[in-house]
Write a protein that holds these residues in place. Structure first.
Motif, PDB file in Angstrom:
ATOM      1  N   GLY A 105     -51.654 -66.348 -17.314  1.00 57.69           N
ATOM      2  CA  GLY A 105     -51.331 -66.526 -18.723  1.00 57.69           C
ATOM      3  C   GLY A 105     -51.987 -65.460 -19.579  1.00 57.69           C
ATOM      4  N   HIS A 106     -53.265 -65.172 -19.283  1.00 60.55           N
ATOM      5  CA  HIS A 106     -53.983 -64.110 -19.997  1.00 60.55           C
ATOM      6  C   HIS A 106     -53.266 -62.769 -19.813  1.00 60.55           C
ATOM      7  N   LYS A 107     -52.961 -62.431 -18.563  1.00 57.94           N
ATOM      8  CA  LYS A 107     -52.401 -61.110 -18.293  1.00 57.94           C
ATOM      9  C   LYS A 107     -51.022 -60.943 -18.907  1.00 57.94           C
ATOM     10  N   ALA A 108     -50.216 -62.023 -18.893  1.00 54.60           N
ATOM     11  CA  ALA A 108     -48.863 -61.931 -19.447  1.00 54.60           C
ATOM     12  C   ALA A 108     -48.890 -61.484 -20.898  1.00 54.60           C
ATOM     13  N   LEU A 109     -49.856 -61.984 -21.660  1.00 59.30           N
ATOM     14  CA  LEU A 109     -49.985 -61.559 -23.055  1.00 59.30           C
ATOM     15  C   LEU A 109     -50.728 -60.234 -23.163  1.00 59.30           C
ATOM     16  N   ALA A 110     -51.741 -60.029 -22.325  1.00 62.08           N
ATOM     17  CA  ALA A 110     -52.572 -58.825 -22.422  1.00 62.08           C
ATOM     18  C   ALA A 110     -51.770 -57.546 -22.236  1.00 62.08           C
ATOM     19  N   VAL A 111     -50.804 -57.545 -21.307  1.00 63.71           N
ATOM     20  CA  VAL A 111     -50.058 -56.309 -21.074  1.00 63.71           C
ATOM     21  C   VAL A 111     -49.185 -55.961 -22.278  1.00 63.71           C
ATOM     22  N   ASN A 112     -48.761 -56.974 -23.021  1.00 59.42           N
ATOM     23  CA  ASN A 112     -48.004 -56.731 -24.250  1.00 59.42           C
ATOM     24  C   ASN A 112     -48.916 -56.300 -25.391  1.00 59.42           C
ATOM     25  N   LEU A 113     -50.081 -56.910 -25.486  1.00 63.00           N
ATOM     26  CA  LEU A 113     -51.049 -56.479 -26.491  1.00 63.00           C
ATOM     27  C   LEU A 113     -51.440 -55.023 -26.274  1.00 63.00           C
ATOM     28  N   SER A 114     -51.478 -54.603 -25.014  1.00 67.01           N
ATOM     29  CA  SER A 114     -51.813 -53.212 -24.709  1.00 67.01           C
ATOM     30  C   SER A 114     -50.781 -52.256 -25.289  1.00 67.01           C
ATOM     31  N   ASP A 115     -49.506 -52.666 -25.301  1.00 74.99           N
ATOM     32  CA  ASP A 115     -48.478 -51.837 -25.946  1.00 74.99           C
ATOM     33  C   ASP A 115     -48.729 -51.719 -27.448  1.00 74.99           C
ATOM     34  N   MET A 116     -49.176 -52.805 -28.067  1.00 76.36           N
ATOM     35  CA  MET A 116     -49.517 -52.750 -29.492  1.00 76.36           C
ATOM     36  C   MET A 116     -50.691 -51.787 -29.714  1.00 76.36           C
TER      37      MET A 116
ATOM     38  N   GLY B   8     -54.735 -69.947 -20.657  1.00 73.85           N
ATOM     39  CA  GLY B   8     -55.060 -68.521 -20.609  1.00 73.85           C
ATOM     40  C   GLY B   8     -54.306 -67.724 -21.646  1.00 73.85           C
ATOM     41  N   PHE B   9     -53.029 -68.045 -21.827  1.00 74.62           N
ATOM     42  CA  PHE B   9     -52.190 -67.337 -22.796  1.00 74.62           C
ATOM     43  C   PHE B   9     -52.688 -67.573 -24.220  1.00 74.62           C
ATOM     44  N   MET B  10     -52.903 -68.837 -24.571  1.00 75.33           N
ATOM     45  CA  MET B  10     -53.256 -69.166 -25.951  1.00 75.33           C
ATOM     46  C   MET B  10     -54.690 -68.768 -26.294  1.00 75.33           C
ATOM     47  N   ARG B  11     -55.561 -68.767 -25.321  1.00 75.56           N
ATOM     48  CA  ARG B  11     -56.936 -68.331 -25.600  1.00 75.56           C
ATOM     49  C   ARG B  11     -56.943 -66.870 -26.047  1.00 75.56           C
ATOM     50  N   LEU B  12     -56.203 -66.018 -25.338  1.00 75.89           N
ATOM     51  CA  LEU B  12     -56.135 -64.611 -25.726  1.00 75.89           C
ATOM     52  C   LEU B  12     -55.382 -64.459 -27.041  1.00 75.89           C
ATOM     53  N   ALA B  13     -54.343 -65.262 -27.243  1.00 74.80           N
ATOM     54  CA  ALA B  13     -53.593 -65.204 -28.502  1.00 74.80           C
ATOM     55  C   ALA B  13     -54.498 -65.516 -29.684  1.00 74.80           C
ATOM     56  N   ARG B  14     -55.334 -66.541 -29.556  1.00 72.66           N
ATOM     57  CA  ARG B  14     -56.244 -66.890 -30.650  1.00 72.66           C
ATOM     58  C   ARG B  14     -57.265 -65.788 -30.894  1.00 72.66           C
ATOM     59  N   GLN B  15     -57.728 -65.133 -29.837  1.00 71.98           N
ATOM     60  CA  GLN B  15     -58.698 -64.042 -29.998  1.00 71.98           C
ATOM     61  C   GLN B  15     -58.135 -62.922 -30.870  1.00 71.98           C
ATOM     62  N   HIS B  16     -56.831 -62.716 -30.799  1.00 73.17           N
ATOM     63  CA  HIS B  16     -56.200 -61.620 -31.546  1.00 73.17           C
ATOM     64  C   HIS B  16     -55.335 -62.124 -32.690  1.00 73.17           C
ATOM     65  N   ASP B  17     -55.473 -63.411 -33.038  1.00 75.75           N
ATOM     66  CA  ASP B  17     -54.757 -63.995 -34.164  1.00 75.75           C
ATOM     67  C   ASP B  17     -53.248 -63.796 -34.026  1.00 75.75           C
ATOM     68  N   VAL B  18     -52.751 -64.025 -32.816  1.00 76.44           N
ATOM     69  CA  VAL B  18     -51.326 -63.896 -32.526  1.00 76.44           C
ATOM     70  C   VAL B  18     -50.701 -65.284 -32.482  1.00 76.44           C
ATOM     71  N   ALA B  19     -49.583 -65.459 -33.175  1.00 74.57           N
ATOM     72  CA  ALA B  19     -48.892 -66.745 -33.209  1.00 74.57           C
ATOM     73  C   ALA B  19     -47.753 -66.744 -32.192  1.00 74.57           C
ATOM     74  N   LEU B  20     -47.688 -67.786 -31.346  1.00 78.60           N
ATOM     75  CA  LEU B  20     -46.559 -67.979 -30.450  1.00 78.60           C
ATOM     76  C   LEU B  20     -45.460 -68.674 -31.254  1.00 78.60           C
ATOM     77  N   ILE B  21     -44.321 -67.998 -31.438  1.00 74.76           N
ATOM     78  CA  ILE B  21     -43.312 -68.497 -32.388  1.00 74.76           C
ATOM     79  C   ILE B  21     -41.993 -68.871 -31.736  1.00 74.76           C
ATOM     80  N   GLY B  22     -41.895 -68.824 -30.400  1.00 76.77           N
ATOM     81  CA  GLY B  22     -40.646 -69.216 -29.760  1.00 76.77           C
ATOM     82  C   GLY B  22     -40.526 -68.655 -28.366  1.00 76.77           C
ATOM     83  N   GLY B  23     -39.327 -68.803 -27.781  1.00 74.47           N
ATOM     84  CA  GLY B  23     -39.067 -68.312 -26.441  1.00 74.47           C
ATOM     85  C   GLY B  23     -38.024 -69.138 -25.735  1.00 74.47           C
ATOM     86  N   ASP B  24     -38.182 -69.291 -24.413  1.00 73.99           N
ATOM     87  CA  ASP B  24     -37.193 -70.026 -23.631  1.00 73.99           C
ATOM     88  C   ASP B  24     -37.822 -70.427 -22.312  1.00 73.99           C
TER      89      ASP B  24
END
Length: 322
Positions: free
Chosen positions: A61-72, A102-118
């Protein structure tokens, strides 16, 4: 067995700041701030291709978000929103709970909101789309490198690829070494603060996801320049340093991928400014080479040893279709 909508409600519905409408409708509504440009990227992770089938769910979960944050980070952007699409063999509560944690912990660290998906049933696959903001005209891009620029890289490189090589029994590591390198593979640290600090300083930037030479090569192609890397200046861990006589270790260092460090270029007159920006971001950076004019309009990356002699790079970097 959880239904699709119960799965979303239980594990992936969270408060979404900076958002007019988040999870729960056909689409989200977001509002960018005045004077900002929207930055958008997406990455897909496939079981057996991008991660081992036995990967820990929380770290995944951490890595799935981290690799996208790296693009930012590579664009000098501030991440703000994410969308998550999951294909799952089964809706297993324990796995979902750990992955979401894991996903949401990293999201909160960077103030990223999960707003949807599938979500859907299928072989395990994870796709994240990330959206961020950067002041208009200040995004870092691959196309700005200039002859004379110094080439820099953050952190240390090669450890994640060496961990993969060890898991595939191509190199031998002791248990303690493997644990240390596995952490670099499973839990990369996106260099968001460094990317923002380099705005208006760096001429070009990219995140190192497919291997140093391959990713620096993308800068060279987009900027119509060539690059020279000094092998002896590459920042490596003690584990890597002990094995640099092995071809598998040199491949991991130069072409292995999964580092998610930043590679960037800046004019030599900005060296002190670069180092000051890195200190503010609390990230170590190393100058590893320089940019030259491309001979015969053919951009390339060359690696040289201590004597200046050309070294052979035994791989072009990670390619999803090889």
């Amino acid at each position: 067995m959880l239904s699709e909508f119960e799965l979303i409600r239980r594990y992936f519905t969270h408060p979404a700041p900076h958002t007019r409408l988040g999870v729960g409708d056909d689409a989200a509504l977001v509002r960018t701030r005045a004077g900002m440009e929207l930055v958008v990227a997406a990455d897909m992770l496939i079981s057996g291709r991008h991660f081992f089938p036995d990967a820990d769910a929380k770290q995944l979960g951490h890595k799935a978000l981290a690799v996208n944050l790296s693009d930012m980070a590579a664009m000098g952007a501030t991440p703000r929103w994410a969308l998550l699409a999951l294909a799952l063999p089964a809706a297993e509560p324990a796995w979902l709970r750990a992955f979401a944690s894991g996903f949401m912990r990293l999201a909160r660290q960077h103030d990223v909101a999960l707003i949807g998906g599938d979500t859907t049933r299928g072989p395990l696959a994870i796709c994240v789309q990330i959206l961020g903001e950067v002041p208009a005209g200040e995004a870092l891009m691959r196309s700005g490198a200039r002859p004379g620029d110094e080439v820099w890289v953050s952190g240390r490189i090669g450890d994640a690829a060496l961990a993969v090589a060890a898991r595939k029994r191509r190199v031998k590591l002791d248990a303690h070494e493997l644990v240390r390198l596995q952490r670099r593979l499973d839990a990369p640290v996106p260099r968001i603060a460094l990317g923002r600090a380099l705005r208006r300083i760096a001429h070009s930037a990219i995140d190192v996801s497919d291997g140093l030479c391959a990713d620096l090569g993308h800068i060279c192609v987009r900027s119509s320049v060539s690059a020279v890397i000094e092998f002896a200046r590459l920042p490596v861990s003690g584990v890597m340093k002990k094995r640099l006589d092995l071809p598998v270790a040199r491949r991991a260092l130069l072409a292995g991928g999964d580092d998610y460090e930043l590679c960037f270029t800046a004019g030599p007159e900005r060296r002190k400014t670069v180092l000051a920006a890195a200190r503010r971001a609390a990230v170590h950076v190393t100058a590893i080479g320089h940019i030259e004019r491309a001979a015969s309009r053919r951009p390339e990356v060359r690696v040289v040893d201590r004597t200046g002699r050309l070294m052979r790079v035994e791989s072009d970097g990670y390619d999803h279709f090889r």
